[in-house]
Scaffold this active site. Structure first.
Site, PDB file in Angstrom:
ATOM      1  N   GLU A 174      51.810  39.305  44.985  1.00  0.00           N
ATOM      2  CA  GLU A 174      53.119  39.161  44.371  1.00  0.00           C
ATOM      3  C   GLU A 174      53.018  39.552  42.897  1.00  0.00           C
ATOM      4  OE1 GLU A 174      56.376  35.583  44.052  1.00  0.00           O
ATOM      5  OE2 GLU A 174      54.542  35.627  42.883  1.00  0.00           O
ATOM      6  N   GLU A 183      53.347  44.522  36.443  1.00  0.00           N
ATOM      7  CA  GLU A 183      52.050  43.861  36.582  1.00  0.00           C
ATOM      8  C   GLU A 183      51.038  44.734  37.308  1.00  0.00           C
ATOM      9  OE1 GLU A 183      52.171  39.836  37.959  1.00  0.00           O
ATOM     10  OE2 GLU A 183      53.791  39.284  36.601  1.00  0.00           O
TER      11      GLU A 183
END
Length: 359
Positions: A174, A183
Site C-alpha cells: 500500500e 511513495e
C-alpha cells in the site's frame, strides 16, 4: 567505550556511560536532523534508566520527526482496512500455501490479515527502523510471530534466499500517496517482480488509474500563493511555494469544478515500470471560471471487484492531490484547455498551456 557526537550507536546495549553526555549527544543528533540516530541514543539511556524524563521526551520528539503522523489516520481508515482484508482473504483462500510478501508493512496490519486468513508464511518488510521495531512487537502481541517475520529493510535491498526463503507468491502493498506514485510504487513493484516474486505471483493492488479535474478555488490557491497583504507585496515569497502537488480535502475548501473528471493515467502493476510518461489532453471546461488548480486522485484495484479510491467526497485518509497554477487563467466552455499530464515514475504533475495557446 568511546563515542563521538558524529558516531551513530551501533547497538542498543552499551557499558555504563554518562547520562548527561548521552542526553547532549542525542540532542545534537536531533538538531542535525539525524532523527533515527537520536532515537537510538535516547534508547541507550532508557535501557538503563527507563524513567528518565528527558530521554523519554527526546526519544518521542525524534520518533515524531521520523514517523509521519498520517500513520494514525491511515490505521483508522476503516474502508481501506475492510477492502484490503476482503481482498487478502480472497487471495489467501485461493492459495493457502502462498508465501506472502508485505512491502512497506508499517504496523504489520496487512501482514497479520494475511496470517489470519490462513497464510502459512508471511514476510513483512519495513524500511523505517522505528516502525519496523514496533511492528515486531505488534505482531508478537497479536500472536502471529510464528507466521509473520518482519524484515527491517527496504524491499529493494532484500534478497532470496537471504530475506525470503523463496520467491513470494502473493505481494501485498500500500505504498501510495494521495497522488498514487509518490511513495515509489512503480519502481518498487517492478523490482519485486524481477527479484522477489514468483513468475505467476498475485500482485495486490494489480491496477490503478489517476483522474484529474479543473478547479476554481481562491482558498486552495491561497494555500500555496500570496500577493499584496498588510500594505506589502509578498509575492517574492512565492519562490518557496510548491511547484507540484500537496494533499488537501477538496470539500473543505470553497470551490467550483470547471470540468468533468478525466482519466489521465492507467497503470497495470503486473507489467508497469517506472518509465516516465506524458499524456496530452484537450479539456473542455463545463463552465467559465478562473483555473486555480488541478485536483487529482486515484482508483486502485486490489483484486477484481475490490477497489479503493481517494476521489472527492470519499472519506479516505489519503485526501486529494492538489496542484495550484502560479498564474490562474480564465477558461471558457467554448475554448478547450491544453493540459499535459506527466510523471517521472514517482511524481505526477500537470502543465497548462498559456491561454493564447489554447484558443
Amino acid at each position: 567505550m568511546t563515542l563521538t557526537r558524529d558516531t551513530a550507536p551501533a547497538q542498543d546495549a552499551v557499558p555504563a556511560f554518562d547520562v548527561a553526555e548521552f542526553l547532549a549527544w542525542g540532542s545534537d543528533l536531533h538538531d542535525q536532523g539525524r532523527y533515527e540516530d537520536a532515537a537510538r541514543a535516547y534508547r541507550l539511556i532508557l535501557g538503563v534508566d527507563r524513567h528518565n524524563q528527558e530521554a523519554l521526551l527526546g526519544h518521542n520528539r525524534a520518533v515524531r520527526h521520523a514517523v509521519p503522523r498520517w500513520h494514525w489516520e491511515m490505521l483508522h481508515d476503516e474502508e481501506r482496512a475492510e477492502r484490503y482484508d476482503h481482498a487478502i482473504r480472497r487471495a489467501v483462500t485461493a492459495n493457502p500455501d502462498a508465501l506472502v510478501l508485505d512491502i512497506g508493512a508499517g504496523s504489520g496490519l496487512l501482514a497479520m490479515m494475511a496470517a489470519r486468513a490462513g497464510a502459512r508464511g508471511v514476510v513483512a518488510c519495513e524500511g523505517q527502523p522505528s516502525v519496523a521495531e514496533t511492528a515486531v512487537e505488534v505482531v508478537r502481541t497479536a500472536g502471529y510471530d510464528d507466521t509473520v517475520r518482519v524484515v527491517p529493510k527496504m524491499s529493494t535491498r532484500m534478497t532470496v534466499p537471504g530475506d525470503l526463503p523463496r520467491r513470494a507468491d502473493l505481494l501485498v502493498t500500500e505504498i501510495v500517496d494521495c497522488g498514487l506514485l509518490g511513495e515509489g510504487i512503480l519502481g518498487t513493484i517492478a523490482h519485486a517482480r524481477e527479484h522477489l516474486l514468483a513468475p505467476d505471483a498475485t500482485i495486490m493492488p494489480y491496477r490503478a488509474r489517476v483522474y484529474a479535474q479543473l478547479v476554481e478555488s481562491v482558498p486552495l490557491h491561497r494555500k500555496n500563493h500570496v500577493g499584496k497583504l498588510h500594505g506589502f507585496d509578498l509575492a517574492p515569497f512565492n519562490r518557496l511555494s510548491t511547484l507540484e502537488y500537496f494533499d488537501s480535502r477538496l470539500h473543505r475548501h470553497e470551490h467550483r469544478t470547471l470540468s468533468e473528471p478525466l482519466r489521465v493515467f492507467d497503470f497495470d502493476f503486473r507489467t508497469a515500470d517506472a518509465s516516465p510518461q506524458r499524456t496530452e489532453l484537450r479539456v473542455r471546461p463545463t463552465s467559465a471560471g478562473r483555473l486555480h488548480a488541478i485536483a487529482f486522485w486515484f482508483e486502485m484495484d486490489l483484486v477484481p471487484g475490490v477497489t479503493l479510491t481517494n476521489a472527492p467526497g470519499v472519506e479516505s485518509h489519503w485526501k486529494q492531490a492538489i496542484q495550484c497554477l502560479p498564474v490562474p487563467p480564465l477558461v471558457q466552455p467554448g475554448d478547450p484547455v491544453a493540459v499535459t499530464a506527466l510523471h517521472d515514475g514517482r511524481h505526477v504533475r500537470f502543465e497548462v498551456a498559456p491561454a493564447e495557446e489554447t484558443a
